[in-house]
Motif scaffolding. Structure first.
Motif, PDB file in Angstrom:
ATOM      1  N   SER A 251       0.896  -1.612  -0.332  1.00  0.00           N
ATOM      2  CA  SER A 251       0.368   0.434   0.264  1.00  0.00           C
ATOM      3  C   SER A 251       0.755   1.438   0.027  1.00  0.00           C
ATOM      4  N   ARG A 279      -5.750  -5.551  -5.913  1.00  0.00           N
ATOM      5  CA  ARG A 279      -6.037  -5.342  -4.567  1.00  0.00           C
ATOM      6  C   ARG A 279      -5.687  -4.062  -3.856  1.00  0.00           C
ATOM      7  N   LYS A 282      -7.425  -1.570  -6.252  1.00  0.00           N
ATOM      8  CA  LYS A 282      -8.943  -1.361  -5.864  1.00  0.00           C
ATOM      9  C   LYS A 282      -8.987  -0.286  -4.082  1.00  0.00           C
ATOM     10  N   GLU A 283      -8.206  -1.498  -2.844  1.00  0.00           N
ATOM     11  CA  GLU A 283      -8.505  -0.606  -2.044  1.00  0.00           C
ATOM     12  C   GLU A 283      -7.913   0.948  -1.663  1.00  0.00           C
ATOM     13  N   LEU A 284      -7.052   1.297  -2.107  1.00  0.00           N
ATOM     14  CA  LEU A 284      -6.486   2.153  -2.172  1.00  0.00           C
ATOM     15  C   LEU A 284      -7.303   3.525  -3.249  1.00  0.00           C
ATOM     16  N   ASP A 285      -8.257   3.080  -4.339  1.00  0.00           N
ATOM     17  CA  ASP A 285      -8.546   3.990  -4.923  1.00  0.00           C
ATOM     18  C   ASP A 285      -7.900   4.676  -6.001  1.00  0.00           C
ATOM     19  N   LYS A 437     -14.450   2.811  -8.971  1.00  0.00           N
ATOM     20  CA  LYS A 437     -15.892   3.677  -8.626  1.00  0.00           C
ATOM     21  C   LYS A 437     -16.790   2.621  -9.538  1.00  0.00           C
TER      22      LYS A 437
ATOM     23  N   ASN B  10      -3.504   4.512   6.647  1.00  0.00           N
ATOM     24  CA  ASN B  10      -2.574   3.140   6.396  1.00  0.00           C
ATOM     25  C   ASN B  10      -2.229   2.322   7.277  1.00  0.00           C
ATOM     26  N   LEU B  14      -2.691  -1.394   8.869  1.00  0.00           N
ATOM     27  CA  LEU B  14      -1.985  -2.553   9.167  1.00  0.00           C
ATOM     28  C   LEU B  14      -1.952  -2.810  10.701  1.00  0.00           C
ATOM     29  N   ASN B 126     -14.608  -4.787  -1.856  1.00  0.00           N
ATOM     30  CA  ASN B 126     -13.226  -4.739  -0.736  1.00  0.00           C
ATOM     31  C   ASN B 126     -13.006  -3.202  -1.647  1.00  0.00           C
ATOM     32  N   SER B 128     -13.616   1.309  -1.440  1.00  0.00           N
ATOM     33  CA  SER B 128     -12.954   2.363  -0.399  1.00  0.00           C
ATOM     34  C   SER B 128     -14.217   3.224  -0.369  1.00  0.00           C
ATOM     35  N   PRO B 137      -9.279   2.230   3.609  1.00  0.00           N
ATOM     36  CA  PRO B 137      -9.875   0.662   2.655  1.00  0.00           C
ATOM     37  C   PRO B 137     -11.143   0.035   3.335  1.00  0.00           C
ATOM     38  N   LYS B 140     -10.021  -3.743   5.306  1.00  0.00           N
ATOM     39  CA  LYS B 140      -8.891  -3.295   6.013  1.00  0.00           C
ATOM     40  C   LYS B 140      -9.702  -2.489   7.383  1.00  0.00           C
ATOM     41  N   PRO B 208      -9.182 -11.661   2.984  1.00  0.00           N
ATOM     42  CA  PRO B 208      -9.702 -11.079   0.828  1.00  0.00           C
ATOM     43  C   PRO B 208      -8.505 -10.096   0.288  1.00  0.00           C
ATOM     44  N   THR B 209      -7.431  -9.944   1.234  1.00  0.00           N
ATOM     45  CA  THR B 209      -6.485  -8.550   0.920  1.00  0.00           C
ATOM     46  C   THR B 209      -5.052  -9.000   0.370  1.00  0.00           C
TER      47      THR B 209
END
Lengths: 439, 296
Positions: A251, A279, A282-285, A437, B10, B14, B126, B128, B137, B140, B208-209
């Protein structure tokens, strides 16, 4: 003293629970047995002897037999890719002996005997086996093992004994920077992995790229190549990041790249990293217009595991059955795939195809040389300029196949489709990829 | 400023995962004096359970925790009772060997069962959420919440319940605990059950991560070791503190050092480990005293 007292104190106790202990031992024993039974159920590795019917004597040449040796993983970490490699060699072997009628050396037909051993994925073992192949089995030529690291070790031995080794499963460029004269590779070297993809993306209007790669040999080769090609095609490199093996979180890298806003993201690594990159993005856009990732995307498993998020991801590929290459021996790429599937019961991976192409290149070089000695065959390999079902083969002075472009695939509606180079493409590139999105 | 805040968020997320991941390791070490080298494999089992329940029964990994927790409690209880209790009072080398053996056996068993192909759980949510200019996220954040809940629950259990008190007693002085009538074998088995259940739950939440595969364990064990040394043995606030310190450091370094940030972030956890061992061997917050064989 203290320990002794302790022991004495527990002695009657131990005697008392002897039966209990026995019971527990029994349970333990059962567990161990069950585990062993589990192991035993694994298919026992089958060392395939030569499929040819030719009688083999101590002196191969006298009985019109050419002996070719290879050490390829049957067990160990490369057992899966090793099986593809073996089956690839086997496809050529059966064809050359049964259909083609043997290698034609100056008008005389030679049957081929292929001697293969299991290198267990271990660089020391592969070196020992290659030594054995040369000095005990007295093979005339060698084919490569699977993976760059094993090829590194195996080719050092073949070079020492001045034997030709043609390989199709070691892409790292460091293999060809050692000044070896007898190592030839039919596959596209790692530095060119991203070439087709970056060229195509530049043509589509991409302006900038950010690169992240694992700091080991193969990904480093890929990433250095990517930087070179980005420059060639006028893409600005906005960031280059490395990460260690077994990384669990990228990340930090992705957050940094998110701010740099590159059009293209290039990820060099292995299968797990491909999942992490997708992953994390997508999580952090983080929304690059295209993601180019090595190793993962061309494997159907990625789509299986990551699902819809793998859409639009681009990956380099050495070969796909849908490519438009053809030769007079195996026909088109698709015909080769059909032949392979009929024989082995599964479609060929690119590792299998490049292994068949490896053996075919050696075969054609021997015929062109019209002799079996190392010098003549080396000259024939250096002079070689052909197109096979696997693609063009034209070795440069170092032994790399300089002429074969790398293909690129893109995941489109859950399918892995070739989008580059143009003549092999079966689908149009989808660019730019929509933001996470909007999907 | 936004960047610093984003990196901090973040890092915290974590760190929350690290904390719940390390909890079981830290408590087993603190209570029994066993350095559990199979810790990463318990995470791996949890991850595979999460993946299997998702893939074959369509169960959400977080809902699956309700099934995974009791199942792995049972697994831990039996394992402790049948195997580990036999060597827990022997020299440390024995427990190191046996847990190392368990880790090898489990990793290879899972390789036989599931091959070494990497797996991943693909949950629909999954993505954000953006809040005050900071990206959170979703997965997380949920992990962080569950981690805090788990830690709070475990803290209350250890402080308030009779069994919790037995566990703490056994950790402080095994012989004295025995004298006042604590069944050490049972107490240890319950401890191991709880620890392994929480560890497996952390593994399931991990599924899932990132990619899961049979040999994912050892690096996680190493990380657990670092965090435990950082936060102190057997202490829940210590685990949280150690996890967050490591998580934030790693993210900050990888965010703000160009080029080799992520490499450096991983390296830094070991630099911290060395510094801690030299300067504050009891951990940042102190901790339960490790079991001292001479106390008997």
């Amino acid at each position: 003293m203290k320990t002794k007292i302790n022991e004495l104190a527990t002695l009657p106790n131990r005697l008392g629970i002897l039966n209990m202990t026995r019971l527990r031992m029994l349970v333990l024993g059962l567990v161990v047995l069950a585990a062993l039974a589990g192991c035993a159920r694994l298919p026992t590795p089958e060392v395939r002897e030569d499929v040819s019917s030719a009688t083999s004597t101590e002196d191969g040449a006298a009985a019109n037999v050419i002996r070719i040796g290879a050490a390829v993983s049957e067990t160990g970490k490369y057992s899966r890719e090793g099986r593809d490699t073996r089956q690839g060699y086997g496809t050529w072997l059966e064809w050359v002996n049964n259909e083609y009628g043997g290698i034609d050396v100056a008008g005389k037909r030679y049957q081929v005997e292929l001697v293969m051993y299991d290198d267990e994925g271990d660089p020391d073992t592969v070196a020992r086996l290659v030594e054995h192949l040369i000095s005990e089995d007295r093979v005339d030529f060698l084919l490569g093992p699977y993976s760059s690291s094993l090829t590194q070790s195996a080719s050092a031995i073949s070079e020492k004994y001045d034997k030709i080794m043609v390989e199709g499963n070691g892409a790292s460029e460091s293999l060809f920077e050692r000044g070896f004269r007898n190592l030839f590779a039919v596959l596209t070297p790692a530095g060119n992995y991203t070439q087709s993809a970056l060229k195509m993306l530049a043509e589509q209007g991409a302006k900038s790229v950010a690169i992240a790669y694992e700091d080991t040999a193969f990904p480093t080769s890929v990433a250095e190549g990517a930087q070179r090609w980005a420059e060639t095609y006028g893409l600005e490199v906005l960031g280059v990041e490395t990460y260690p093996r077994d990384v669990a979180d990228v990340s930090g890298i992705m957050a940094k790249f998110k701010e740099a806003e590159p059009d293209v993201f290039v990820g060099g690594g292995h299968f797990n990293d491909a999942i992490l990159f997708i992953r994390s993005a997508k999580e952090l856009d983080f929304n690059p217009k295209a993601m180019v990732i090595t190793v993962g995307p061309s494997n159907p498993k990625l789509v299986q595991e990551v699902g819809a998020d793998a859409e639009y991801v681009i990956g380099p590929t050495q070969w796909e059955a849908s490519m438009g290459y053809a030769d007079e021996h195996f026909g088109t790429a698709a015909e080769y795939a059909a032949r392979y599937e009929a024989r082995w019961g599964e479609p060929p991976t690119y590792q299998a195809a490049e292994s068949t192409a490896t053996a075919l290149a050696l075969h054609l070089a021997i015929e062109a040389a019209g002799a079996l000695d190392t010098d003549s065959v080396r000259t024939a390999l250096l002079d070689m300029d052909i197109v096979t079902f696997y693609g063009p083969i034209n070795f440069d002075d170092t032994g790399k196949n300089a002429s074969k472009p790398m293909g690129a695939i893109q995941v489109q509606d859950g399918e892995i489709l070739v989008v580059a180079p143009g003549h092999a493409a079966v689908s149009e590139l989808r660019y730019p990829a929509p933001a996470w999105k909007d999907r | 400023m936004d960047q610093v805040l984003q990196a901090l968020v973040n890092g915290l997320l974590l760190g929350g995962f690290y904390a719940v991941m390390v909890l079981g390791f830290s408590i087993i070490w603190g209570v029994m004096g066993i350095i559990n080298l199979a810790h990463g494999e318990y995470l791996m089992i949890g991850a595979y359970l999460g993946w299997g329940l998702f893939r074959y029964f369509g169960m959400d990994p977080f809902a699956a925790l309700l099934l995974i927790l009791p199942l792995m409690f049972l697994f831990g209880y039996v394992l402790q009772y049948v195997l580990i209790n036999r060597i827990v009072e022997r020299p440390h080398l024995m427990s190191l060997l046996i847990t190392f053996g368990i880790s090898i056996a489990l990793a290879n068993l899972f390789k036989i069962l599931f091959t070494s192909d990497p797996r991943n759980v693909s949950v629909a949510y999954n993505g954000s959420v953006e809040l005050l200019g900071i990206t959170f996220p979703i997965v997380k954040s949920i992990i962080f919440g569950v981690a805090l809940l788990a830690m709070l629950g475990l803290h209350l259990f250890l402080q308030r319940s009779r069994m919790g008190k037995s566990i703490r007693a056994a950790a402080q002085n095994r012989t004295a605990a025995r004298i006042v009538g604590v069944d050490i074998n049972r107490t240890y088995a319950v401890t191991a059950g709880i620890c392994i259940a929480i560890t497996a739950a952390a593994g399931a939440m991990l599924s899932p991560t990132q990619a899961i595969f049979p040999f994912m364990g050892p690096p996680l064990t190493l990380k657990a070791y670092t965090i435990t040394a950082l936060g102190g043995l057997g202490r829940i606030p210590g685990a949280l503190m150690g996890g967050v310190v490591l998580g934030v450091t790693e993210t900050m370094v990888s965010r703000f050092v160009p080029g080799i940030g992520t490499n450096l972030g991983v390296a830094i956890s070991f630099v911290i480990l060395v510094l801690i061992l030299i300067l504050r061997p009891q951990g940042l917050l102190g901790g339960l005293r490790p079991v001292d064989p001479d106390a008997e």
